[in-house]
Design an enzyme around this catalytic site. Structure first.
Site, PDB file in Angstrom:
ATOM      1  N   PHE A 126       6.642  44.060 -50.635  1.00  0.00           N
ATOM      2  CA  PHE A 126       6.140  42.708 -50.392  1.00  0.00           C
ATOM      3  C   PHE A 126       7.101  41.768 -51.126  1.00  0.00           C
ATOM      4  O   PHE A 126       7.453  42.019 -52.273  1.00  0.00           O
ATOM      5  CB  PHE A 126       4.714  42.592 -50.955  1.00  0.00           C
ATOM      6  CG  PHE A 126       4.055  41.288 -50.632  1.00  0.00           C
ATOM      7  CD1 PHE A 126       3.375  41.123 -49.428  1.00  0.00           C
ATOM      8  CD2 PHE A 126       4.129  40.217 -51.507  1.00  0.00           C
ATOM      9  CE1 PHE A 126       2.768  39.917 -49.119  1.00  0.00           C
ATOM     10  CE2 PHE A 126       3.527  39.003 -51.199  1.00  0.00           C
ATOM     11  CZ  PHE A 126       2.842  38.853 -50.010  1.00  0.00           C
ATOM     12  N   ASP A 195       2.528  48.705 -57.787  1.00  0.00           N
ATOM     13  CA  ASP A 195       1.767  47.605 -57.190  1.00  0.00           C
ATOM     14  C   ASP A 195       0.685  48.240 -56.317  1.00  0.00           C
ATOM     15  O   ASP A 195       0.986  48.912 -55.324  1.00  0.00           O
ATOM     16  CB  ASP A 195       2.726  46.736 -56.353  1.00  0.00           C
ATOM     17  CG  ASP A 195       2.021  45.572 -55.667  1.00  0.00           C
ATOM     18  OD1 ASP A 195       0.821  45.692 -55.364  1.00  0.00           O
ATOM     19  OD2 ASP A 195       2.699  44.557 -55.412  1.00  0.00           O
ATOM     20  N   TYR A 220      -8.484  40.295 -54.262  1.00  0.00           N
ATOM     21  CA  TYR A 220      -9.079  39.562 -53.120  1.00  0.00           C
ATOM     22  C   TYR A 220      -8.978  40.330 -51.807  1.00  0.00           C
ATOM     23  O   TYR A 220      -9.369  39.829 -50.772  1.00  0.00           O
ATOM     24  CB  TYR A 220      -8.464  38.163 -52.975  1.00  0.00           C
ATOM     25  CG  TYR A 220      -6.952  38.093 -53.010  1.00  0.00           C
ATOM     26  CD1 TYR A 220      -6.187  38.487 -51.925  1.00  0.00           C
ATOM     27  CD2 TYR A 220      -6.298  37.613 -54.139  1.00  0.00           C
ATOM     28  CE1 TYR A 220      -4.814  38.411 -51.967  1.00  0.00           C
ATOM     29  CE2 TYR A 220      -4.920  37.529 -54.191  1.00  0.00           C
ATOM     30  CZ  TYR A 220      -4.179  37.924 -53.099  1.00  0.00           C
ATOM     31  OH  TYR A 220      -2.804  37.853 -53.143  1.00  0.00           O
ATOM     32  N   LYS A 221      -8.429  41.554 -51.859  1.00  0.00           N
ATOM     33  CA  LYS A 221      -8.344  42.356 -50.636  1.00  0.00           C
ATOM     34  C   LYS A 221      -9.536  43.315 -50.609  1.00  0.00           C
ATOM     35  O   LYS A 221     -10.656  42.896 -50.334  1.00  0.00           O
ATOM     36  CB  LYS A 221      -7.014  43.090 -50.580  1.00  0.00           C
ATOM     37  CG  LYS A 221      -5.790  42.156 -50.603  1.00  0.00           C
ATOM     38  CD  LYS A 221      -4.508  42.953 -50.582  1.00  0.00           C
ATOM     39  CE  LYS A 221      -3.279  42.112 -50.870  1.00  0.00           C
ATOM     40  NZ  LYS A 221      -2.924  41.173 -49.828  1.00  0.00           N
ATOM     41  N   ARG A 368      -1.383  43.929 -37.621  1.00  0.00           N
ATOM     42  CA  ARG A 368      -1.999  44.704 -38.714  1.00  0.00           C
ATOM     43  C   ARG A 368      -3.518  44.678 -38.573  1.00  0.00           C
ATOM     44  O   ARG A 368      -4.116  43.627 -38.367  1.00  0.00           O
ATOM     45  CB  ARG A 368      -1.669  44.095 -40.075  1.00  0.00           C
ATOM     46  CG  ARG A 368      -0.279  44.281 -40.554  1.00  0.00           C
ATOM     47  CD  ARG A 368      -0.158  43.992 -42.066  1.00  0.00           C
ATOM     48  NE  ARG A 368      -0.992  42.901 -42.548  1.00  0.00           N
ATOM     49  CZ  ARG A 368      -1.156  42.603 -43.834  1.00  0.00           C
ATOM     50  NH1 ARG A 368      -0.565  43.332 -44.764  1.00  0.00           N
ATOM     51  NH2 ARG A 368      -1.902  41.587 -44.208  1.00  0.00           N
TER      52      ARG A 368
HETATM   53  C1  LIG Z   1       1.741  44.222 -52.084  1.00  0.00           C
HETATM   54  C2  LIG Z   1       1.560  42.817 -52.607  1.00  0.00           C
HETATM   55  N1  LIG Z   1       2.114  42.478 -53.774  1.00  0.00           N
HETATM   56  C3  LIG Z   1       1.992  41.235 -54.273  1.00  0.00           C
HETATM   57  C4  LIG Z   1       1.282  40.264 -53.601  1.00  0.00           C
HETATM   58  C5  LIG Z   1       1.225  38.884 -54.160  1.00  0.00           C
HETATM   59  O1  LIG Z   1       0.007  38.551 -54.668  1.00  0.00           O
HETATM   60  P1  LIG Z   1      -0.268  37.095 -55.242  1.00  0.00           P
HETATM   61  O2  LIG Z   1       0.068  36.124 -54.152  1.00  0.00           O
HETATM   62  O3  LIG Z   1      -1.738  37.091 -55.499  1.00  0.00           O
HETATM   63  O4  LIG Z   1       0.551  36.903 -56.442  1.00  0.00           O
HETATM   64  C6  LIG Z   1       0.666  40.581 -52.381  1.00  0.00           C
HETATM   65  C7  LIG Z   1      -0.111  39.575 -51.651  1.00  0.00           C
HETATM   66  O5  LIG Z   1      -0.611  39.763 -50.580  1.00  0.00           O
HETATM   67  C8  LIG Z   1       0.820  41.891 -51.871  1.00  0.00           C
HETATM   68  O6  LIG Z   1       0.278  42.254 -50.702  1.00  0.00           O
END
Ligand SMILES: Cc1ncc(COP(=O)(O)O)c(C=O)c1O
Length: 394
Positions: A126, A195, A220-221, A368
């Protein structure tokens, strides 16, 4: 009624987690975007109204102590810990995942020592993790190299300081082998940072069991904490005394109200805190976690695999010639989402949403669909595949 409709009915009838669905606010839409924003647990609005009206409105400043606001980050961390396989005292909640990635990667580089000059990052990550890792490498005087998780064992060496990996790929839904990658990273003398955004609350993680050094994740997921709810940070107990935070705010001080000009880090997971926590979001998350009481992550995983298996079967039956799954078929390589590639995926997703099936689109060509076992039914999976086939036929 088709054979797949009947199967969906039977599977729902036999599903031990099905009663939990009524604890969420859902309408007649098929909601398959809980891997982006989890649905609202029905009791959260009343709890949040109480926090605002009574704890803030009436108790005001007293609530930091009397309502337990000050200790919320570590208290809620303890609620998340069993969901990711962590014993007490190692998880703290606060800040965003992006900020926690920064804390974790810089702290890992500092722990690794000066002679370890390279940080590895998941090349398929990500984006935020890649951006933050690059900055963390620059700040700590390391170089950054992007490698796919499969190539990590070959890329490791005596110069590797830390490796930042995703447990589940956000785009394809591929589950990476956390135990064996962590073992390989440790064999090379480096630190493993994971992560868990797309695995926490979806499948067993086993942080303690597999010796992970540091981990971060969204709430939040699959944990349904609400939009922008604070993330979590895991620091393995054995690493806590060496965890040198790059953001040493007053909330992580051993004596925060001593107002000392010099920094003396608190022991334990509290060391991962920074500044004043966002109490409203945090307490919404705390309430949302109530739905997990008595729920075993193993049961969630079993249902998740059954749901994604069934969805893939329905898609093959209804629309097999028009889409290609990029999510691995093997259970040990699959997270809790199914990603399908097709032409004009952006337009297809808009039409799906208009027809009452909510997933999302990731450029350039991926649809998705997230499966959240606490509230997704097998009937949802069947209906989503059927509507998808209708949309694809135009
Ligand atoms: C795998 C992953 N890492 C990091 C993040 C970033 O999270 P945040 O925007 O809450 O910092 C996300 C957000 O969807 C994510 O899916």
């Amino acid at each position: 009624m088709s054979e797949l409709n009947l199967r969906a009915e039977e599977l729902d009838a036999a599903d031990g987690l099905a009663p939990l669905r009524s604890r969420f606010v859902l309408d007649d839409v098929v909601y398959l975007d809980g891997n982006s924003l989890g649905a609202l647990p029905a009791h959260v609005p009343d709890r949040l109204a109480d926090v605002v009206r009574r704890e803030w409105g009436e108790l005001r400043i007293r609530s930091w102590e009397e309502s337990g606001w000050w200790t919320a980050p570590e208290r809620i961390g303890e609620r998340i810990a069993p969901l990711v396989g962590a014993a007490p005292g190692q998880v703290v909640v606060g800040d965003s995942t992006s900020v926690n990635v920064f804390k974790a990667v810089v702290a890992a580089a500092r722990m690794a020592g000066e002679d370890r000059t390279e940080i590895l990052v998941d090349a398929t990550t990500f984006p935020t993790d890649g951006y933050v890792a690059e900055s963390a490498a620059r700040l700590t005087g390391r170089t950054l190299r992007a490698v796919t998780p499969a190539r990590v064992p070959d890329a490791l060496g005596p110069r590797t300081a830390a490796v930042l990996l995703n447990h589940v790929d956000y785009r394809t839904g591929r589950l990476h082998d956390l135990p064996s990658l962590t073992a390989a990273i440790h064999a090379a003398g480096a630190l493993a940072v994971w992560d868990l955004c797309h695995s926490a609350g979806a499948l067993p993680v086993g942080l303690d069991e597999h010796g992970v050094d540091l981990a971060v994740g969204c709430t939040y997921k699959y944990l349904n904490g609400g939009p922008g709810s604070p993330a979590f940070l895991y620091v393995r107990r054995a690493a806590q005394s060496r965890f040198d935070s790059p953001l040493p705010g007053w909330n992580s001080h051993a004596d925060p109200f001593g107002m000392s000009p010099s920094y003396d880090p608190a022991p334990g997971a509290v060391r991962g805190r920074v500044g004043t926590p966002d109490i409203l979001s945090m307490l919404a998350l705390e309430a949302a976690l109530d739905v997990w009481e008595g729920v075993q992550v193993g049961a969630v995983r079993a249902k998740s695999l059954a749901l994604t298996d069934f969805f893939l079967e329905c898609v093959a039956e209804y629309a097999g010639d028009r889409v290609e799954s990029v999510t691995p078929v093997a259970h040990e390589e699959r997270g809790s989402q199914v990603s399908l590639r097709c032409e004009d995926a952006g337009e297809v997703m808009k039409k799906l949403i208009a027809a009452g099936v909510v997933g999302d689109f990731r450029p350039p060509d991926v649809l998705r669909f997230g499966f959240t076992p606490l509230y997704t039914s097998f009937a949802d999976a069947e209906r989503a595949a059927r509507v998808l086939a209708t949309v694809l036929r135009g």
